[in-house]
Design an enzyme around this catalytic site. Structure first.
Site, PDB file in Angstrom:
ATOM      1  N   ASP A  78       8.634  10.776   1.770  1.00 37.26           N
ATOM      2  CA  ASP A  78       9.789  11.437   1.228  1.00 37.26           C
ATOM      3  C   ASP A  78       9.560  12.737   0.682  1.00 37.26           C
ATOM      4  OD1 ASP A  78      11.222   8.983   1.192  1.00 37.26           O
ATOM      5  OD2 ASP A  78      10.566   8.030  -0.629  1.00 37.26           O
TER       6      ASP A  78
ATOM      7  N   ARG B 135      21.324  10.947  -7.265  1.00 34.56           N
ATOM      8  CA  ARG B 135      20.788   9.430  -6.947  1.00 34.56           C
ATOM      9  C   ARG B 135      19.541   9.263  -7.302  1.00 34.56           C
ATOM     10  NH1 ARG B 135      20.536   7.555  -1.396  1.00 34.56           N
ATOM     11  NH2 ARG B 135      19.326   6.331  -2.554  1.00 34.56           N
TER      12      ARG B 135
ATOM     13  N   ARG C 233      16.745   1.044   9.643  1.00 33.53           N
ATOM     14  CA  ARG C 233      15.672   0.703   8.959  1.00 33.53           C
ATOM     15  C   ARG C 233      15.739  -0.903   8.745  1.00 33.53           C
ATOM     16  NH1 ARG C 233      16.335   4.265   3.479  1.00 33.53           N
ATOM     17  NH2 ARG C 233      14.388   3.726   2.742  1.00 33.53           N
TER      18      ARG C 233
ATOM     19  N   CYS D 268      20.050   5.638   2.070  1.00 36.63           N
ATOM     20  CA  CYS D 268      20.037   7.067   2.843  1.00 36.63           C
ATOM     21  C   CYS D 268      20.343   6.840   4.371  1.00 36.63           C
ATOM     22  CB  CYS D 268      18.881   7.754   2.530  1.00 36.63           C
ATOM     23  SG  CYS D 268      18.596   8.481   1.159  1.00 36.63           S
TER      24      CYS D 268
ATOM     25  N   LYS E 130      11.814   6.564  -9.527  1.00 34.44           N
ATOM     26  CA  LYS E 130      12.905   5.875  -8.963  1.00 34.44           C
ATOM     27  C   LYS E 130      12.615   4.606  -8.305  1.00 34.44           C
ATOM     28  CE  LYS E 130      15.231   7.087  -4.735  1.00 34.44           C
ATOM     29  NZ  LYS E 130      15.264   5.850  -3.928  1.00 34.44           N
ATOM     30  N   ASN E 131      11.624   4.812  -7.461  1.00 36.36           N
ATOM     31  CA  ASN E 131      11.361   3.515  -6.578  1.00 36.36           C
ATOM     32  C   ASN E 131      10.693   2.372  -7.192  1.00 36.36           C
ATOM     33  OD1 ASN E 131      12.370   4.671  -4.393  1.00 36.36           O
ATOM     34  ND2 ASN E 131      10.339   5.596  -3.438  1.00 36.36           N
TER      35      ASN E 131
HETATM   36  C1  UD1 Z   1      10.355   2.644   0.583  1.00 36.79           C
HETATM   37  C2  UD1 Z   1      10.942   3.894  -0.196  1.00 36.79           C
HETATM   38  C3  UD1 Z   1      11.520   4.964   0.371  1.00 36.79           C
HETATM   39  C4  UD1 Z   1      10.218   5.598   1.409  1.00 36.79           C
HETATM   40  C5  UD1 Z   1       9.702   4.273   2.089  1.00 36.79           C
HETATM   41  C6  UD1 Z   1       8.473   4.932   2.643  1.00 36.79           C
HETATM   42  C7  UD1 Z   1      12.066   2.516  -2.166  1.00 36.79           C
HETATM   43  C8  UD1 Z   1      13.084   1.697  -2.835  1.00 36.79           C
HETATM   44  N1  UD1 Z   1      12.235   3.298  -1.293  1.00 36.79           N
HETATM   45  O1  UD1 Z   1      11.290   2.239   1.395  1.00 36.79           O
HETATM   46  O2  UD1 Z   1      11.820   5.907  -0.637  1.00 36.79           O
HETATM   47  O3  UD1 Z   1      10.800   6.550   2.155  1.00 36.79           O
HETATM   48  O4  UD1 Z   1       9.501   3.428   1.227  1.00 36.79           O
HETATM   49  O5  UD1 Z   1       7.586   5.323   1.915  1.00 36.79           O
HETATM   50  O6  UD1 Z   1      10.872   2.187  -2.679  1.00 36.79           O
HETATM   51  N2  UD1 Z   1      10.399  -1.241   8.695  1.00 36.79           N
HETATM   52  C9  UD1 Z   1      10.604  -2.078   9.683  1.00 36.79           C
HETATM   53  N3  UD1 Z   1      11.032  -3.587   9.430  1.00 36.79           N
HETATM   54  C10 UD1 Z   1      11.018  -3.896   8.109  1.00 36.79           C
HETATM   55  C11 UD1 Z   1      10.909  -2.948   6.966  1.00 36.79           C
HETATM   56  C12 UD1 Z   1      10.261  -1.555   7.277  1.00 36.79           C
HETATM   57  O7  UD1 Z   1      10.595  -1.903  10.757  1.00 36.79           O
HETATM   58  O8  UD1 Z   1      11.150  -5.218   7.707  1.00 36.79           O
HETATM   59  C13 UD1 Z   1      10.112   0.196   9.006  1.00 36.79           C
HETATM   60  C14 UD1 Z   1      11.261   1.073   8.680  1.00 36.79           C
HETATM   61  O9  UD1 Z   1      12.150   0.981   9.297  1.00 36.79           O
HETATM   62  C15 UD1 Z   1      10.574   2.432   8.407  1.00 36.79           C
HETATM   63  C16 UD1 Z   1       8.936   1.831   7.962  1.00 36.79           C
HETATM   64  O10 UD1 Z   1       8.994   0.525   8.384  1.00 36.79           O
HETATM   65  O11 UD1 Z   1      10.478   2.859   9.494  1.00 36.79           O
HETATM   66  C17 UD1 Z   1       8.648   1.874   6.436  1.00 36.79           C
HETATM   67  O12 UD1 Z   1       9.702   1.335   5.627  1.00 36.79           O
HETATM   68  P1  UD1 Z   1       9.591   0.522   4.341  1.00 36.79           P
HETATM   69  O13 UD1 Z   1       7.878   1.040   3.755  1.00 36.79           O
HETATM   70  O14 UD1 Z   1       9.882  -0.706   4.260  1.00 36.79           O
HETATM   71  O15 UD1 Z   1      10.320   1.699   3.353  1.00 36.79           O
HETATM   72  P2  UD1 Z   1      11.510   1.268   2.440  1.00 36.79           P
HETATM   73  O16 UD1 Z   1      11.003  -0.178   1.620  1.00 36.79           O
HETATM   74  O17 UD1 Z   1      12.820   0.789   3.032  1.00 36.79           O
END
Ligand code: UD1
Length: 417
Positions: A304, A396, A121, A116, A22-23
């Protein structure tokens, strides 16, 4: 709304074919819009998030066809830099349109993403990356507006190895002038999958899968054919369901390397595991042993997979401690497990799970995708009937979930509520 009705305690047995990630898919589908010609993607999972993304691309003017697990995307007609808000809010990964639209048109208007409900986030690291590449960034009324006359490669240090920020910067930088360096980059398998796809389109990305990714900008990209990697979290969920039900399940079509942290923890929990080529066979003990887990960015234990693991450990012979270090608030689903008789105490980012010999089926609600996976695993191992409300949320991210579980001998059905 639909619910998943589970008559628990059947030991899962047999083989299950794992679908595409998915990701990876939700990054690669918008990425191929950067090509000058059409692209064909194989092994795209038949899940709701993919369908929503296909619709977003159509709304932006692209031609999209989806035939089972093959998607063709032609950017001919792709002309709008404004993402449709009503669809964008349904999907967290719609934030990848920021990088794509900025690279393609030098401007983008994308609503803040949905997805979610697992606590705050932020996307500050994405925006920091776009700014470093020379874009003007504004955020008003829940809409991110980006503008750049020219994108210029730059060094960007991520404060945290964010998957989304790493991918968005790769997307924005691959046609920028000069070289971009992403330091403290995310190393998740889907970051590498996207880099491979972009490189096949003509990009020059080196180091994906390590802490430092170097992107040399190119003038244009072409269409390509790409097969999406298998979904490690779908695999992990079926492996945990096997242990939770003392079953014997083979997950097929996986990349075993991506599942190393999961295999290590399931072995600690007493599962017997065989792996060879592209399959992993998991034979669960009568009841798992307790394990302690801390979620971490890849190659650590994936956040996840935390929820289905917690469900599996509710039946352990002893006390497990689970520490969530990636998200602030990812134990919301625990109250639903407690309704089923689980003995779990959450304090901040840590859950202490005292195993019990017996979970009891009950009506529960999936509040997010992996919470749904957790309740599904709990329901499979519980006595009696569990009704998981919000099956659409599970769909999803889990392809043909009812059929796949039935194929493993589970007594499950989809009921429209
Ligand atoms: C992606 C995955 C999700 C998985 C996550 C962590 C997809 C579509 N989703 O989500 O399934 O749970 O990686 O492996 O690939 N953060 C910040 N600032 C930012 C970006 C992130 O503070 O600009 C924080 C987030 O709130 C979170 C952590 O960093 O606590 C990890 O987030 P991130 O790795 O960016 O996850 P996603 O890309 O949203």
């Amino acid at each position: 709304m639909a619910k998943l009705v589970i008559q628990g305690r059947n030991k899962l047995k047999g083989r299950v074919k794992i679908g595409g990630s998915k990701n990876s898919s939700v990054a690669i589908i918008p990425a191929v819009l950067l090509g000058d010609g059409p692209s064909t993607l194989e092994n795209v999972p038949a899940i709701r998030d993919v369908q929503v993304f296909a619709q977003i691309l159509k709304d932006l003017g692209a031609l999209v066809s989806l035939n089972q697990n093959t998607m063709t995307i032609s950017p001919n007609g792709f002309a709008s830099h404004v993402a449709p808000y009503d669809l964008v809010r349904k999907l967290r990964a719609s934030y990848y349109l920021m990088g794509v639209l900025l690279a393609k048109f030098g401007k983008a208007e994308v609503g803040l993403p949905g997805g979610c409900d697992i606590g705050p986030r932020p996307i500050d690291q994405h925006l920091k990356g776009f700014k470093a590449l020379g874009a003007a960034v504004s955020l008003e009324g829940g809409v991110v507006r980006l503008h750049a006359n020219k994108l210029q490669g730059a060094p960007i240090y991520l404060d945290i190895p964010s998957v989304g920020a790493t991918i968005n910067i790769m997307l924005a930088a691959c046609m920028a002038e000069g070289t971009t360096l992403i330091e403290n980059a995310a190393k998740e398998p889907h970051v590498v999958d996207l880099a491979n796809c972009l490189n096949a389109m003509g990009a020059r990305i080196h180091g994906a899968g390590t802490d430092i990714i170097r992107i040399r900008g190119v003038k244009s990209l072409k269409g390509t054919s790409h097969s999406v990697i298998p979904d490690d979290i779908e695999s992990a969920t079926y492996m945990m369901a096997a242990v939770a039900t003392a079953g014997d399940v083979e997950v097929e079509g996986v990349i075993t390397k991506h599942l190393e942290p999961v295999v290590a923890k399931l072995r600690e929990a007493g599962a017997s595991i065989e792996q060879n080529g592209d399959y992993i066979r998991v034979i669960g003990p009568e009841r798992p042993d307790p394990v302690n887990v801390k979620t971490l960015p890849y190659p650590g234990f994936p956040t996840d997979a935390q929820q289905p693991l917690t469900a599996m450990l509710t039946r352990a012979r002893g006390v497990s401690v689970i520490h969530e270090s990636v998200y602030e608030n990812r134990f919301g689903y625990v109250s639903e497990l407690i309704k089923m008789g689980a003995n779990i105490k959450v304090q901040g980012k840590t859950a202490v799970v005292e195993g019990t010999s017996r979970l009891v089926g009950s009506p529960v609600r999936a509040t997010d995708l992996r919470a749904g996976a957790s309740l599904m695993v709990a329901g499979l191992s519980a006595e009696g009937t569990t009704e998981v409300y919000g099956l659409e949320i599970i769909e999803r991210g889990y392809e043909s979930v009812v059929e796949k579980l039935k194929g493993l001998g589970a007594d499950v059905r989809r009921v429209e509520d």
